[in-house]
Design an enzyme around this catalytic site. Sequence first.
Site, PDB file in Angstrom:
ATOM      1  N   ASP A 198      29.999  59.881  27.634  1.00 57.57           N
ATOM      2  CA  ASP A 198      30.255  60.451  26.310  1.00 57.57           C
ATOM      3  C   ASP A 198      29.586  61.809  26.130  1.00 57.57           C
ATOM      4  O   ASP A 198      29.743  62.444  25.095  1.00 57.57           O
ATOM      5  CB  ASP A 198      29.754  59.477  25.231  1.00 57.57           C
ATOM      6  CG  ASP A 198      30.248  59.842  23.841  1.00 57.57           C
ATOM      7  OD1 ASP A 198      31.430  60.220  23.711  1.00 57.57           O
ATOM      8  OD2 ASP A 198      29.453  59.764  22.875  1.00 57.57           O
ATOM      9  N   SER A 222      33.587  61.632  18.189  1.00 62.34           N
ATOM     10  CA  SER A 222      34.360  60.689  18.996  1.00 62.34           C
ATOM     11  C   SER A 222      35.062  59.685  18.087  1.00 62.34           C
ATOM     12  O   SER A 222      34.477  59.200  17.116  1.00 62.34           O
ATOM     13  CB  SER A 222      33.438  59.935  19.955  1.00 62.34           C
ATOM     14  OG  SER A 222      32.765  60.826  20.821  1.00 62.34           O
ATOM     15  N   GLN A 271      39.129  59.412  26.258  1.00 71.29           N
ATOM     16  CA  GLN A 271      38.580  59.489  24.902  1.00 71.29           C
ATOM     17  C   GLN A 271      39.454  60.385  24.037  1.00 71.29           C
ATOM     18  O   GLN A 271      39.978  61.396  24.504  1.00 71.29           O
ATOM     19  CB  GLN A 271      37.156  60.056  24.940  1.00 71.29           C
ATOM     20  CG  GLN A 271      36.475  60.117  23.583  1.00 71.29           C
ATOM     21  CD  GLN A 271      35.047  60.649  23.696  1.00 71.29           C
ATOM     22  OE1 GLN A 271      34.837  61.851  23.665  1.00 71.29           O
ATOM     23  NE2 GLN A 271      34.086  59.742  23.846  1.00 71.29           N
TER      24      GLN A 271
END
Length: 279
Positions: A198, A222, A271
Amino acid sequence: MPATTKDLIQLFDLVEVGKDKFRGPQPDTQWQRLFGGQVMAQTLVAAMRTVPESRAVHSLHGYFLRPGNRREPLRFGVEHIRDGRTFSARRVITRQYDSVIFDLNVSFQEQEEGLTHSAVQPESVASPEESSSLTQALEERFGTPIRMLSEWDALDVRLASTPVPSQNGGVMRAWVRTQEPMPGDQRLHSAVLAYLTDLLLLSVSTVQHEVEFLSPQIQAASIDHAMWFHRPARCDEWLLYDMVSPSASGARGFCQGRLFQNGQLVASCAQEGLIRLVG
């Protein structure tokens, strides 16, 4: 955020507070909200604590529903979805106060033999020794120290190539590992692998455009994260993180990542996140 590898490992020392219920420690942070990789990795560890050690995580799918508060402990509730002969499925709800901030589905599998092949690791990249640290590269680009990067001092991150636009979307490649050696526990390495995916991924969605991800022009967060663990990997040895953003639309950026170690693909991730233009 964790300043050393030991600090990073301590993030995953969850406290059991009831049947299938856990509480996670919080690091000190300069950020107004929790790092999504921390929330995701701690939630994964909660799921791991409820399955036999012989079953390794092979995929996860999570949604970031609310920003995490840096002062309130995370509470994890694990639901047993299924336990079969070789697979186990868990759903974990992560809460702060009375609000759900993250929802994760995880699948585990007993080790099995079968067909094997792997994508080829990109060759047109500098070695870790030839690559600039992420901190150095960004300070040269912006001409000023980037304070937020000290939040990841537990990781050694080096840009393997200059981020560039392409006909398939922005591309970025980086080497990453922990600063110090880690214990051999594969579950711990899987948690750290989830944590570090991430770190850079959403930023690739702006490489194709004349706007800086870290600038006041962008509001970023996110939205979801998916990950597949193909092979065991060690996070204290160099991983090549190969990232691309095939699409941006509707104030959302979509990014995909592949992690290679010793020439083999060890994990993949995807993502989508908010990249809203402001100002």
